[in-house]
Design an enzyme around this catalytic site. Structure first.
Site, PDB file in Angstrom:
ATOM      1  N   HIS A 183       3.701  -2.166   3.250  1.00  0.00           N
ATOM      2  CA  HIS A 183       3.797  -0.876   2.712  1.00  0.00           C
ATOM      3  C   HIS A 183       5.012  -0.441   2.206  1.00  0.00           C
ATOM      4  CE1 HIS A 183       0.459  -0.727   5.693  1.00  0.00           C
ATOM      5  NE2 HIS A 183       0.085   0.378   5.221  1.00  0.00           N
TER       6      HIS A 183
ATOM      7  N   ASP B 113       0.818  -1.167   0.025  1.00  0.00           N
ATOM      8  CA  ASP B 113       0.078  -0.106   0.028  1.00  0.00           C
ATOM      9  C   ASP B 113       0.910   1.445   0.000  1.00  0.00           C
ATOM     10  OD1 ASP B 113      -1.883  -1.826   0.324  1.00  0.00           O
ATOM     11  OD2 ASP B 113      -2.926  -0.917   2.103  1.00  0.00           O
TER      12      ASP B 113
END
Length: 254
Positions: A201, A52
């Site tokens: 992430h 992400d």
């Protein structure tokens, strides 16, 4: 509104009156319906690396690591969280050209559960426009910021034909969990059963340079195929919205 959450795969029906009997193929079809939350792969022997918050400084490096390891991954990208997405156009094109799945994480990374339908659509269409302009596709998959699926969000995703992904393992990188601690979470979850969709992430160097190479090795040791989210949920041809899209003439800005 109650959010329908699927862990995908064949479901154990405990009450004939509560759920109709469905064939395995019907379950797979249901699992990739738009506006339904999916948190895990629908089949075993797979791992869907999913990142992400990018694109960012480390995206190109991450693509190199994945490519060297023979892994396919999914990138859930924002428009403005870490600078304007167009500033990372080279990295976006590199990831897409390498066969990784590009998907949406909203334009501004705000909580979409508290937005109205028009605001949600704007968050999504701005990412669509950016990806059409750079790589010519509109994503059909998204992961909501903060995993917030409340309010009008799921209904809006259904009307926009988006498949909604969350996770079944949280690496914790967003919460200062070290790569070594993240590795323990994967080991505790194990490699058996339906494949995992982790929350990671790409904006943290430890996730890119330490956790990802470890995950590639861990997958290889456990005979797990490293695939896109779309493939892991039984939808390998459904990564993108159908249609031919025309890019706008640049220059682009956020």
């Amino acid at each position: 509104m109650l959010a329908e959450t699927l862990t995908t795969g064949l479901l154990l029906i405990t009450s004939a009156s509560a759920l109709p009997v469905m064939s395995p193929l019907e379950y797979v079809k249901r699992a990739v319906n738009p506006g339904v939350v999916i948190s895990q792969c629908s089949q075993p022997n797979m791992l869907a690396l999913a990142y992400d918050d990018g694109p960012y400084t480390y995206t190109s490096q991450l693509v190199d690591i994945l490519d060297r390891g023979g892994a396919k991954a999914t990138f859930f990208w924002c428009g403005t969280l870490y600078g304007c997405i167009y500033r990372q156009e080279a990295a976006v094109k590199k990831a897409f050209a390498s066969g990784h799945q590009v998907a949406s994480h909203s334009w501004s990374h705000n909580r979409m559960g508290s937005m109205n339908a028009n605001q949600i659509r704007t968050e999504m269409t701005r990412v669509e426009d950016a990806l059409v302009n750079m790589v010519g596709v509109k994503p059909a998959y998204m992961r909501p910021p903060y995993l917030d699926t409340g309010g009008q969000f799921l209904n809006t995703m259904k009307t926009m034909n988006y498949k909604v992904i969350t996770n079944d393992i949280d690496s914790g990188d967003w919460n200062n969990v070290s790569p070594q601690q993240s590795q323990q979470r994967f080991q505790q979850a194990g490699a058996r059963g339906n494949g995992h969709i982790p929350l990671m992430h790409e904006v943290y160097p430890g996730t890119v340079n330490t956790l990802t190479p470890w995950l590639i090795n861990w997958a290889n040791q456990n005979n797990l195929k490293l695939v896109t989210v779309a493939e892991c949920v039984g939808d390998p041809e459904g990564s993108y919205q159908p249609g031919n899209w025309t890019a706008k003439v640049g220059p682009y800005n956020c």
